[in-house]
Scaffold this active site. Structure first.
Site, PDB file in Angstrom:
ATOM      1  N   CYS A 239     -81.300 -72.414   1.100  1.00  0.00           N
ATOM      2  CA  CYS A 239     -80.394 -71.605   1.920  1.00  0.00           C
ATOM      3  C   CYS A 239     -81.190 -70.712   2.878  1.00  0.00           C
ATOM      4  O   CYS A 239     -80.793 -70.496   4.023  1.00  0.00           O
ATOM      5  CB  CYS A 239     -79.484 -70.770   1.030  1.00  0.00           C
ATOM      6  SG  CYS A 239     -80.372 -69.740  -0.118  1.00  0.00           S
ATOM      7  N   THR A 240     -82.343 -70.226   2.421  1.00  0.00           N
ATOM      8  CA  THR A 240     -83.188 -69.407   3.281  1.00  0.00           C
ATOM      9  C   THR A 240     -83.700 -70.235   4.453  1.00  0.00           C
ATOM     10  O   THR A 240     -83.661 -69.817   5.610  1.00  0.00           O
ATOM     11  CB  THR A 240     -84.388 -68.860   2.479  1.00  0.00           C
ATOM     12  OG1 THR A 240     -83.884 -68.208   1.337  1.00  0.00           O
ATOM     13  CG2 THR A 240     -85.225 -67.917   3.300  1.00  0.00           C
TER      14      THR A 240
END
Ligand SMILES: [Zn+2]
Length: 465
Positions: A239-240
């Site tokens: 997600c980062t």
């Protein structure tokens, strides 16, 4: 435990010194060349007088130094960043019977920190060059090189050493060495014979972080007991990478993991090659664009290659600190003058300097040192593939390419084996079969061989309903 071992080791050493002294008398005394007045004064200060930090049972004498100079045999595994430091430290501390094993040859990129090597040595075996250098530089020191893989040497070789020090960069090799020393242990009626213990001092570094540890195989935590400390691989959360990059590395990972397979810039199915400058250039350019979108600075060609190839830069000073800590532990155990590290030191100078020690504990059901066959819980309808995945993915096992065999209806049957192509092909269909279809039963013993240990590991299959 440590105290007990210390005194046992001291007794073992004392006997050897007696043997040696007797031998010297028979020989008419060995001609001690290459000595000069005061040569070992720095060492004698530790061995010939007591002090506030000496071992409670320590008795100052000249015997310890004689043992170190004449008898004590040390094996250094690895002649790279840590290995060069270790050889230098040990040789200057008075150890003269040293063997070194390394399978690598010298690369030009080693020269900034592997200080026993010169530009003319590029391409030559590290072990040989390191041994020559130390032998030429330090009178009386005898380093014996072995340009080999540790796996190509048998147990009679390893058994001859008093202490083994590892300066390796591979966890698999470390685990293999750990397994080798565990296999040398002798048990009588289930009781460990302490004279079969060869202490293992293990150093490791990664950039500005490092650790040094003392392992008494069969007595204290082994490498596999603490396997969870070595995460399989450092990955950034997806997600980062996908939506909230903060670091230049996140941008490079975005391009490597998402854009490369989507845009296939060099054709369908072409795998990103960290050594291909055109590939890296492409990733670099796209990472710059990504970084600009998020106002992130710091993406460089060099960093791009580092992230793609997962290079962790080696730091000379970290190697020096960790090797010094390891050599000190060798000195403490060989001389029995000081209590060894108990048993794990962490060093970190990423930001300032931080260090501490703790006692890593033995794991009751350690697959390497517990002597207890581990239970594997699977349902009869599980596929063999699931078992294989468990062996490789479980944090406490982390096997590389396990080969499974079992005795089925009185016959030894290879369930799956990866390392030989023809057998792999023949046994591959087994992966999609269920354990029941393969004829395995509840309580069945399974033998597993893997690159992480020289021993075959035994597991017990427990069927779950
Ligand atoms: Zn263990």
């Amino acid at each position: 435990m440590n105290l007990l071992l210390c005194s046992l080791f001291r007794e073992k050493k004392r006997r050897r010194v007696v043997e040696l002294t007797e031998k010297m008398v028979v020989d008419g005394g060995s001609g001690r060349t290459c000595e000069w007045d005061g040569r070992w004064n720095h060492i004698k200060k530790f061995l010939e007088r007591s002090g506030p930090f000496t071992h409670p049972d320590f008795e100052p004498s000249t015997e310890s130094l004689q043992f170190m100079l004449e008898t004590c045999k040390i094996l250094v595994i690895g002649a790279g960043g840590l290995g060069c430091e270790l050889l230098k430290d040990l040789a200057l501390s008075g150890f003269r019977n040293i063997h070194v094993v390394d399978m690598d040859t010298i690369d030009v990129s080693n020269l900034n920190r592997q200080f026993l090597f010169r530009p003319t040595d590029v391409g030559r075996p590290k072990a040989n060059v390191a041994a020559d250098f130390v032998n030429n530089r330090i009178p009386g020191c005898c380093v014996v090189p072995h340009f080999k893989k540790i796996q190509d040497i048998d147990e009679t070789f390893y058994r001859q050493f008093h202490i083994i020090v590892c300066g390796l960069d591979s966890i698999v090799a470390r685990r293999w060495m750990n397994g080798m020393l565990l296999s040398l242990l002798v048990f009588e009626d289930g009781v460990l014979d302490p004279s079969s213990i060869i202490p293992l001092i293990d150093g490791g570094t990664e950039g500005f972080k490092g650790n040094a540890r003392v392992i008494l195989p069969g007595m204290t935590a082994c490498i596999d007991c603490t396997l969870e400390l070595y995460p399989p691989q450092i990955n950034f959360p997806m997600c980062t990478i996908a939506s909230m990059p903060r670091l230049p590395e996140h941008c490079i990972e975005y391009v490597r993991m998402l854009l490369w397979p989507k845009e296939t810039p060099f054709g369908d199915g072409v795998v990103l090659d960290g050594d291909d400058p055109e590939h890296i250039q492409w990733v670099y350019q796209r990472s710059l664009e990504r970084a600009a979108d998020f106002n992130i600075t710091g993406v460089t060609y060099r960093l791009t290659q580092g992230v793609v190839k997962r290079i962790i830069p080696a730091v000379a000073s970290t190697n020096a600190v960790i090797a010094a800590a390891c050599a000190t532990e060798v000195f403490k155990i060989a001389s029995s003058a000081y209590i060894p590290l108990n048993n794990y030191m962490v060093f970190n100078d990423v930001d300032g300097l931080y260090t501490y020690t703790f006692e890593a504990e033995r794991k009751e059901n350690c697959s390497a040192c517990s002597q207890v066959p581990l239970d594997l819980h699977f349902s009869p309808s599980s596929k063999l593939q699931e078992m294989l995945d468990h062996l490789t993915e479980s944090a406490s096992l982390q096997m590389k390419s396990p080969a499974l065999t079992a005795t089925v209806e009185g016959k030894n049957k290879t369930l799956y084996l990866q390392s030989v192509a023809s057998i792999e092909q023949r046994t591959r269909p087994n992966l999609s079969k269920t354990l029941k279809e393969l004829g395995l039963s509840d309580g069945q013993e399974l033998a597993v061989a893997d690159a992480t240990t020289p021993q075959t590991m035994l597991f017990r299959l427990c069927f779950t309903s």
